[in-house]
Enzyme design. Structure first.
Site, PDB file in Angstrom:
ATOM      1  N   GLN A  29      34.149 -35.287  26.227  1.00 27.93           N
ATOM      2  CA  GLN A  29      34.779 -33.925  26.023  1.00 27.93           C
ATOM      3  C   GLN A  29      36.177 -34.051  25.576  1.00 27.93           C
ATOM      4  OE1 GLN A  29      35.123 -33.178  30.187  1.00 27.93           O
ATOM      5  NE2 GLN A  29      36.192 -35.316  30.422  1.00 27.93           N
ATOM      6  N   HIS A  60      44.280 -29.273  45.076  1.00 27.22           N
ATOM      7  CA  HIS A  60      43.963 -30.548  45.500  1.00 27.22           C
ATOM      8  C   HIS A  60      44.377 -30.586  47.302  1.00 27.22           C
ATOM      9  CE1 HIS A  60      44.911 -31.745  41.175  1.00 27.22           C
ATOM     10  NE2 HIS A  60      43.881 -32.101  41.829  1.00 27.22           N
ATOM     11  N   GLU A 104      34.721 -41.473  38.422  1.00 27.85           N
ATOM     12  CA  GLU A 104      35.157 -40.570  37.271  1.00 27.85           C
ATOM     13  C   GLU A 104      34.272 -41.002  36.113  1.00 27.85           C
ATOM     14  OE1 GLU A 104      37.093 -37.790  36.376  1.00 27.85           O
ATOM     15  OE2 GLU A 104      36.132 -38.158  34.686  1.00 27.85           O
ATOM     16  N   ASP A 135      28.626 -42.559  36.066  1.00 23.28           N
ATOM     17  CA  ASP A 135      28.289 -41.008  36.321  1.00 23.28           C
ATOM     18  C   ASP A 135      28.192 -40.881  38.058  1.00 23.28           C
ATOM     19  OD1 ASP A 135      26.712 -39.106  36.685  1.00 23.28           O
ATOM     20  OD2 ASP A 135      24.986 -39.842  35.871  1.00 23.28           O
ATOM     21  N   ASP A 153      35.260 -33.053  43.094  1.00 23.07           N
ATOM     22  CA  ASP A 153      36.436 -32.627  42.409  1.00 23.07           C
ATOM     23  C   ASP A 153      35.956 -32.514  40.909  1.00 23.07           C
ATOM     24  OD1 ASP A 153      38.723 -31.937  41.414  1.00 23.07           O
ATOM     25  OD2 ASP A 153      39.843 -33.706  41.831  1.00 23.07           O
ATOM     26  N   SER A 154      34.857 -31.695  40.851  1.00 25.26           N
ATOM     27  CA  SER A 154      34.267 -31.505  39.373  1.00 25.26           C
ATOM     28  C   SER A 154      34.972 -30.434  38.574  1.00 25.26           C
ATOM     29  CB  SER A 154      32.835 -31.355  39.573  1.00 25.26           C
ATOM     30  OG  SER A 154      32.651 -30.170  40.264  1.00 25.26           O
ATOM     31  N   ASP A 156      33.854 -27.314  35.670  1.00 25.59           N
ATOM     32  CA  ASP A 156      32.854 -26.216  35.923  1.00 25.59           C
ATOM     33  C   ASP A 156      31.489 -26.997  35.504  1.00 25.59           C
ATOM     34  OD1 ASP A 156      35.222 -23.852  36.116  1.00 25.59           O
ATOM     35  OD2 ASP A 156      35.664 -25.248  34.650  1.00 25.59           O
TER      36      ASP A 156
HETATM   37  N1  SPD Z   1      37.874 -23.874  36.251  1.00 20.27           N
HETATM   38  C1  SPD Z   1      38.629 -25.103  36.650  1.00 20.27           C
HETATM   39  C2  SPD Z   1      37.641 -25.816  37.665  1.00 20.27           C
HETATM   40  C3  SPD Z   1      38.313 -26.987  37.719  1.00 20.27           C
HETATM   41  C4  SPD Z   1      38.076 -27.509  39.046  1.00 20.27           C
HETATM   42  N2  SPD Z   1      38.270 -29.161  39.121  1.00 20.27           N
HETATM   43  C5  SPD Z   1      39.607 -29.646  38.769  1.00 20.27           C
HETATM   44  C6  SPD Z   1      39.923 -30.812  38.783  1.00 20.27           C
HETATM   45  C7  SPD Z   1      41.418 -31.180  39.253  1.00 20.27           C
HETATM   46  N3  SPD Z   1      41.563 -32.331  39.859  1.00 20.27           N
END
Ligand code: SPD
Length: 277
Positions: A29, A60, A104, A135, A153-154, A156
């Site tokens: 990315q 968080h 991660e 992954d 903690d992904s 979008d």
């Molecule tokens: N649209 C933003 C969504 C982000 C969610 N995850 C953020 C990761 C931060 N640790």
């Protein structure tokens, strides 16, 4: 200074004045670091705001503490995504924790976060933390019946993160949880991303017996109204009267006893979306 815009929908977005601090293209990315007068440093992945120094605590704290408090004794925690380290930092505030695994996919997110977001990433090198650059989907296959809590903690649900919002993935999460295990995921905005939200909820519902949705207000995320979905087979996650003594010793800025007590109070339209899902 530039004006940076994240396009939330066809006609709505978030625009901030900013100085570009760093921009790189990783294997997965585009990673952009901005300095903004209002929100401080901002981390942007493929054009989508992930975190800012000013409001990161809301996301968080709310992603990690409700599940940490609900679990009778969370010792082993897995964070999938979350390379900025904010969730790991919050999880480590709980004394019961013996190890935190961070999975991660993009090592560059960790490198950039450690350099440009020290207050968020400060606990990534804690001796209880083990980092896996992998992954999340294949990582889980090797760890069955292992974690007390798995936190998604992904980013979008587009690109590399899309798979993290599917039923097959939630099945793997369930298999990697110990008895009494809990999973929690960020599940997008129930107002601006209703489709993603409702799909994630219904997929999780197909896999776990007990599922609940709660919200937090995060100014830099689409619409500001953000959802989290929490699930477990054996813990009655709707019972927020348990373990509340632990809240007293938690140092937080958003999450607190009164939020915990009414965690699952939802606006009517969100209740309806859930019912239809
Ligand atoms: N649209 C933003 C969504 C982000 C969610 N995850 C953020 C990761 C931060 N640790």
């Amino acid at each position: 200074m530039i004006w940076f815009t994240e396009h939330w929908t066809e006609g709505v977005g978030l625009t901030v004045k900013a100085n570009e601090v760093k921009k790189i293209k990783s294997k997965y990315q585009e990673i952009l670091v901005l300095d903004t007068p209002e929100f401080g440093r901002m981390l942007v992945l493929d054009g989508l705001v992930q975190t800012t120094e000013r409001d990161e605590f809301i996301y968080h704290e709310m992603l990690s503490h409700p599940a940490m408090v609900m679990h009778p004794n969370p010792e082993r925690v897995l964070v999938i995504g979350g390379g900025d380290g904010g969730t790991v930092r919050e999880v480590l505030k709980h004394r019961s924790v013996k190890e935190v695994h961070l999975c991660e996919i993009d090592e560059e997110v960790i490198i950039i976060s450690e350099k440009y977001f020290p207050t968020i990433s400060q606990k990534l090198r804690d001796p209880k933390v083990k980092i896996f650059i992998e992954d999340g989907n294949s990582f889980l296959e090797e760890r069955k019946n292992f974690y007390d809590l798995i936190i998604m903690d992904s980013s979008d649900p587009v690109g590399a993160s899309e798979v993290l919002f599917k039923r097959e993935f939630y099945e793997k999460v369930k298999n990697s949880l110990r008895k009494n295990g809990i999973m929690v995921a960020q599940t997008e905005s129930p107002i601006l991303q209703e489709e993603y939200f409702s799909k994630a909820y219904s997929e999780i519902r197909k896999v776990f017996r007990n599922v609940g949705v709660y919200l937090a207000y995060i100014p830099t995320y689409p619409s500001g109204m953000w959802s989290f979905t929490i699930a477990s087979d054996f813990i009655d996650i709707k019972d927020t009267t348990q373990n509340t003594d632990r809240l007293k010793e938690l140092k937080t800025k958003y999450f607190c006893d009164s939020i915990y007590a009414c965690l699952f109070s939802l606006p009517k339209f969100v209740q309806e979306t859930i019912k239809k899902s």
